[in-house]
Scaffold this active site. Sequence first.
Site: not given
Ligand code: SAJ
Length: 413
Positions: A212, A266
């Site tokens: 994870k 996360c």
């Molecule tokens: N972000 C960027 N650029 C990108 C992708 C995301 O700047 O290309 C930013 C988003 O705007 C946001 C942050 O990253 O601020 C996180 O967003 P996210 O959509 O990547 O992830 P979370 O935090 O909503 O959820 C993550 C997920 N993990 C992965 O995709 C590996 C989810 O599957 C997990 O269950 C969750 O963390 C968790 O609970 O740990």
Amino acid sequence: MKFDKISVIGLGYIGLPTAAIFASRKIKVVGVDVNPHAVETINRGEVHIVEPELDIAVRSAVQSGYLRASLKTEPANAFLIAVPTPFKEGKVPDLSYIKAACESIAPVLRPGNLVILESTSPVGATEQMAKWLGNARPDLSFPEGDMGEPDIHVAHCPERVLPGQVLRELVQNDRVIGGLTTTCSEHAASLYKLIIEGQCIITDARTAEMCKLTENSFRDVNIAFANELSMICDHMNINVWDLIKLANLHPRVNILQPGPGVGGHCIAVDPWFIVSSSPDQAKLIRRAREVNDLKPQWVLKKVDDAIEQLRLKKPRPVVACFGLAFKPNIDDLRESPALNITVEICKREIVDVIVVEPNIDELPTELQQRAQLVEHSHAIQHADLLVLLVDHKQFRDHPAPSHPKIIDTRGIW
Ligand code: SAJ
């Protein structure tokens, strides 16, 4: 193993949807939380958190009699622990919520029970959890090395669902299951098979914990690469989004999107669990965290420079911030770089700040006295500077504004 009744400890963003899904499969679920407001709300069939379709799932689970919330733990066949694991001073993991959960379930444990840790945890936390439970219940045996069948089975099964798509991903995603023994893993897998369509993949607890952390660190490192590229390209006068599109045409390149920083509970937290366990080895992971954490300040510097220029002509320019959520198409403002940047702009006190956030009805407290929530068209008409912070669908659906001063952190204008 038979599961007539299960208990979910912690009714937050993971625990509550999980509880509702088990209840929808006609398994009696008692959800336990320390927050009386959450317990009362759920028992009315309502929700205290925002997640698409969760309200419908909880209402029907409570109305059917299969889901009930309580402040007190009670006996069950299986206990799923879904409590927060933040970090504390020095960016080290804070396991106090897991410890408190252990203390609350220990008195009601019975031989044959299964205890599963779902919270994202540093490596070793599941073993630690078994020790805490064992200390509280010396009359019961817990998994330890290769000893025979213990009274209580213990496993880690990290949640991996994406906020905004929790109900779908909870059912469809594969689950990694790390028992303290193979039998523990098998019992845990038999429980999840009652609700999931994905596969249950069995490993040991430490690998499941690391898996994870690895998933979220992978994403963080890759976002850091995109964020660093955006700063390099700004310096070189190259459009980073065009560049990424071109580079991603290569079959083995898949660069993520730059933004104003990384938000949520996360991705900005979990990599620190790896760094704190292996500080000498985790150099890249630490550096990526630092790059992402610094990005909001870089954006603020751009905003400050633009404000300085505008003030040559107008003493109090109007700045419009588009988006406050931590990512697109949700209303979740927790740990949001967009919100933090907007608050910082307000603190400058030399500008009027207006905010467009189509997913909320009122501004959060930290902005209430300082900014005004307005419509999209009002902001474009009245602002001297437009700062795009979140690429919400509503912003993408509008044509890019033709405005002399734009700072677009998401590359949609
Ligand atoms: N972000 C960027 N650029 C990108 C992708 C995301 O700047 O290309 C930013 C988003 O705007 C946001 C942050 O990253 O601020 C996180 O967003 P996210 O959509 O990547 O992830 P979370 O935090 O909503 O959820 C993550 C997920 N993990 C992965 O995709 C590996 C989810 O599957 C997990 O269950 C969750 O963390 C968790 O609970 O740990």
